[in-house]
Design a protein around this motif. Sequence first.
Motif, PDB file in Angstrom:
ATOM      1  N   GLN A 560       0.826  -1.211   0.000  1.00 54.37           N
ATOM      2  CA  GLN A 560       0.000   0.000   0.000  1.00 54.37           C
ATOM      3  C   GLN A 560       0.851   1.247   0.000  1.00 54.37           C
ATOM      4  O   GLN A 560       0.634   2.183  -0.758  1.00 54.37           O
ATOM      5  N   GLU A 563       2.511   1.789  -3.292  1.00 56.43           N
ATOM      6  CA  GLU A 563       1.570   2.338  -4.271  1.00 56.43           C
ATOM      7  C   GLU A 563       1.274   3.790  -3.998  1.00 56.43           C
ATOM      8  O   GLU A 563       1.257   4.625  -4.890  1.00 56.43           O
ATOM      9  N   ALA A 564       1.109   4.068  -2.726  1.00 58.07           N
ATOM     10  CA  ALA A 564       0.785   5.452  -2.342  1.00 58.07           C
ATOM     11  C   ALA A 564       1.917   6.374  -2.754  1.00 58.07           C
ATOM     12  O   ALA A 564       1.704   7.453  -3.308  1.00 58.07           O
ATOM     13  N   THR A 568       2.201   9.719  -5.661  1.00 51.57           N
ATOM     14  CA  THR A 568       2.340  11.043  -5.061  1.00 51.57           C
ATOM     15  C   THR A 568       2.646  12.101  -6.110  1.00 51.57           C
ATOM     16  O   THR A 568       3.403  11.858  -7.042  1.00 51.57           O
ATOM     17  N   GLU A 569       2.048  13.262  -5.927  1.00 51.39           N
ATOM     18  CA  GLU A 569       2.354  14.364  -6.838  1.00 51.39           C
ATOM     19  C   GLU A 569       3.315  15.310  -6.140  1.00 51.39           C
ATOM     20  O   GLU A 569       3.219  15.555  -4.939  1.00 51.39           O
ATOM     21  N   GLU A 571       5.158  18.925  -5.321  1.00 55.17           N
ATOM     22  CA  GLU A 571       4.801  20.333  -5.260  1.00 55.17           C
ATOM     23  C   GLU A 571       6.014  21.146  -4.834  1.00 55.17           C
ATOM     24  O   GLU A 571       7.015  20.602  -4.389  1.00 55.17           O
ATOM     25  N   PHE A 573       7.812  23.611  -2.421  1.00 59.26           N
ATOM     26  CA  PHE A 573       7.660  24.011  -1.012  1.00 59.26           C
ATOM     27  C   PHE A 573       9.002  24.419  -0.430  1.00 59.26           C
ATOM     28  O   PHE A 573      10.046  24.275  -1.087  1.00 59.26           O
ATOM     29  N   LEU A 578       9.856  23.598   6.400  1.00 63.83           N
ATOM     30  CA  LEU A 578       9.488  22.237   6.790  1.00 63.83           C
ATOM     31  C   LEU A 578      10.315  21.799   8.001  1.00 63.83           C
ATOM     32  O   LEU A 578       9.767  21.297   8.989  1.00 63.83           O
ATOM     33  N   PRO A 612       6.322  16.992   0.259  1.00 60.92           N
ATOM     34  CA  PRO A 612       6.634  17.361   1.637  1.00 60.92           C
ATOM     35  C   PRO A 612       6.046  16.377   2.644  1.00 60.92           C
ATOM     36  O   PRO A 612       6.687  16.037   3.635  1.00 60.92           O
ATOM     37  N   GLU A 613       4.835  15.893   2.337  1.00 61.82           N
ATOM     38  CA  GLU A 613       4.195  14.985   3.288  1.00 61.82           C
ATOM     39  C   GLU A 613       5.042  13.740   3.485  1.00 61.82           C
ATOM     40  O   GLU A 613       5.207  13.238   4.590  1.00 61.82           O
ATOM     41  N   VAL A 616       8.147  14.483   5.428  1.00 64.71           N
ATOM     42  CA  VAL A 616       7.801  14.553   6.841  1.00 64.71           C
ATOM     43  C   VAL A 616       7.640  13.147   7.417  1.00 64.71           C
ATOM     44  O   VAL A 616       8.165  12.830   8.478  1.00 64.71           O
ATOM     45  N   GLN A 617       6.969  12.325   6.640  1.00 61.66           N
ATOM     46  CA  GLN A 617       6.778  10.946   7.079  1.00 61.66           C
ATOM     47  C   GLN A 617       8.123  10.263   7.302  1.00 61.66           C
ATOM     48  O   GLN A 617       8.335   9.549   8.281  1.00 61.66           O
TER      49      GLN A 617
END
Lengths: 734, 232
Positions: A560, A563-564, A568-569, A571, A573, A578, A612-613, A616-617
């Motif tokens: 998962q 795939e995720a 991802t797109e 961007e 930043f 951050l 960025p997400e 961060v993860q």
Amino acid sequence: MRLRKQLLIVSLFLLVLPISGFLYIREMEMVLRLGQERAALATAQAIADRITSDSDLLSSFHQMQESGYQETDNQGNEKQNSVLSLVNTNSDINASRSIYIHTINSDINLDGYEDEWLGLDIDNLSLNSSRLNLKAASTFNYVYLFASFSLDSPVQYHNPTTNFPAGGDYLLLSTGTRGKDNYVIRTSSPGRIQAIYKEGNKIFQEFQIRGFWREANNGFQIELQIPKSLVKDTLGLAFFQSQANPILGNMNVEFIDGQFVVKEAPNTKSINQVLDRTVQSFIHENNRLYLLDSQGWILSERDSLATRESTNESTDYEGRERPSDSERTLALEWLLRLIVSTRDFPQYNHRLHQKGFLSADEITHAAASNSPVAQWYSLDVDSNLVRVVVPVVMQDQQVVGSVVLEQSNDQWWKFTNSAVFQLILYTFVALLLAAAVILLYASWLSFRIRQLNNYVKKSIHTDGTINRSFPKSNFDDEIGDLNRSYLELLSNIDEYNDYLRTLSSKLSHELRTPIAVIRSSLDNLEFLNADESQSTYIKRAQEGTSRLSNILTSMNSAKQVEEAIKNTEFENFSLTNLINDIGQAYQPLANERGRNLSVKNSTSINNYVGAPELIVQLLDKLFENALDFCPNERYIELALHERPDCYELVVSNDGPLLPEHMRGQIFDSLISVRSQSSNLNADSFVKSEQKFHLGLGLFIARLVVELHKGSIVANNRKDLSGVEFKIYLPKTPH
Amino acid sequence: MAKHIAIVEDEIAIAENYRDALERQGYKVSMFHDRPSAEEAFQLRLPDLAIIDVGLGEEIEGGFELCRNLRAMAPTLPIIFLSARDSDFDIVSGLRLGADDYLTKDISQPHMFARIIALLRRVELMATSSDKSDSVVNRGDLNIDLERLSVTWKSERIDLTITELWIVHSLAKHPGHVKNRQQLMDAANVVLDDNTITSHIKRIRKKFQHIDSDFSSIQTAYGMGYRWEEKS
């Protein structure tokens, strides 16, 4: 051994082809030579047969064979052996030695000097320990004789007042076997000589024999001119000196009745004109013919051989048809010579050891065995000469002479130069071409095999996934088949891998529905039934299903996440913001657990393109990890640096070091180093499920970094105070 | 009056189990096993809440189709996806079609009830919040009217689902304050995981940016949450 080396070694066997070519050419050269030898033999045999069939010709051999002593003249008159009274009674007599009369073109001036003779190519016949040197030559009319005597005592000249034969030292000349043909040469003083002979009891002077007697150092020299008509077939000379021994001369004499008589006068040897004319018709280009008598005297010599002994290499080629161009062919010509002229023939010696005389082993051999003999000589670097000897045999099998024919293989050269040479050229070119083609083909095959090998090597990644870019071969041969088999195999493996990969998600998907049925049923059951004992079991069943569904979830989570992340797109930043933000967010978490967090962020990176997400993860995972490993009251550092071509994010913590062998592996899926550090403090204790998630976490970290085309490394700090994770993100990754 | 819940589920055992459970909770439940029959019934009467399975019999994505149609008919109807498919892609697809929640089938009943109740209460809240003072929020270019469930940006209407609307509302109510994910979930009366919140936020941003490409009022406080930033 590598294929390329094997190929090289195998290709060496191609050399067999040129070698066999060489052998073939040599064989052919031998056959040609043999042919030439046969032809020469045939010619020589024909000449010999011609001579044998013609009694006149044969007699010219025969005559000369005869000893003059027994000769009967044509008229059948038994010549009375003229007895010459001699003063000297010495019986020490020389063995009879033939004089070879060379044919010359111009008359010789009779002056007693040797000058003119020196200009002629005539060797001395040296007799009596070199005390007598003889030379003979003939023009059309005369025979010339030059003799020089070396004496121990002075010559006692003829005293005219004395009787016959001479009142002093004299010279005995024998031109035949009859008494008339024995002349006494005498002179009363140096100068003109007298030639006298005795017929019956009368003494005559032969005026046709002229000569000049001249004193010389230690003796005298005499030049004689004898009409040809007087010279039959023998020529002998002997000098009698009253006071001295031995008798100098080339014939045997006897002392009979107080006189010296010729016992045996040697035959003259010279070119026989009749024979010469006869054999002329047999001789063509590049031949040399000798007719020899049984002793090796040359009776006829015909020479059309272009001898090259005296010429040098450059003019050497002029006689030959030379390929027009040029250095390249010269090289090939050299090669040709290398092939064919390696035969070990004796060197041909053109110069006979005595003029007018020819002797060689094969001539003796031929005469002895009464059979033709051929012998090859090497003429110079690249041409050979064959000498064939055919004995001339009378009816009674007596060998009276031999025909010697010499032929150089220049003719062969002329003949083969164009043919064989071209053959060699073509063969060589063809050979090279074939070799090149075979080599190219083999290289191509090995290239394909190597390529296939490379493809196969590359087809499976280190993580076990199949590279789908395996090319399909269009060749309809075994390697092509192999390629296709591999392709099929790989696609089967790939399908199977795919099946395995999707198995968990498919399984979880398929199992969810029945689990939902069980679960909802159990939930309903719980409400319907108030029985306590039953509700215990319902509870257990519920727990079981709940665990089952957890397992399904975790089975699927890695995929998962993958795939995720793929979906991802990116961007635009600010990395700086951050880091600041999460620094603030982590601060309370760190403090809560008794760790200190320091954030180092001196940069201003406001235009980073990425997810960025996910970053961060990723940092969450690393921070979590750091929190777990950092001992109480110690420091965790979060930093962002700008490097020349990338940004560097660092999460480092004090604490236990990484095991050496785990460094590269740490970011692979489902590997957790935590199990290695079970003796850590209580805070780092984690449940097995969480451990699983840590491995997953680091795997996710790697995926995120790969998505940004960056890299992540885990290392011990240089001062070994702890561990640092560094993430390098390229500045322009996308 | 009992709330009417429609279950569209091809697996009869599950559907009946849920029906029983929900009826026990006092809801009125109607069951449909395929899309055509469900749509037919919805034409006549809309339920108060719809629970839809993604795969419906032969139609692998029949649930998505149904959701799209239903959303067109009733923009504010709470829709919950209930599926065995749990990939992010499916979840995102479902939410993008306007569903308010996406649950996997192995969810426990109490958990499911909580979500159903949350969604229903939110609708009720909207119905009763007309007299509340904060039913209308004005923040610069933003205007939220909870009574009419409408959001406008620079006077242009933006179509947001109810979940999205509550998220925006929660953020805009206290500009500058960072709302973490839990707070946002509470505000929207939904139970979602972190990634789903992130997806919602992203979709909200896109909807605003569709109208105004310079939109940047929803800011990420990395590691913490999100905040509404007034344009200076």
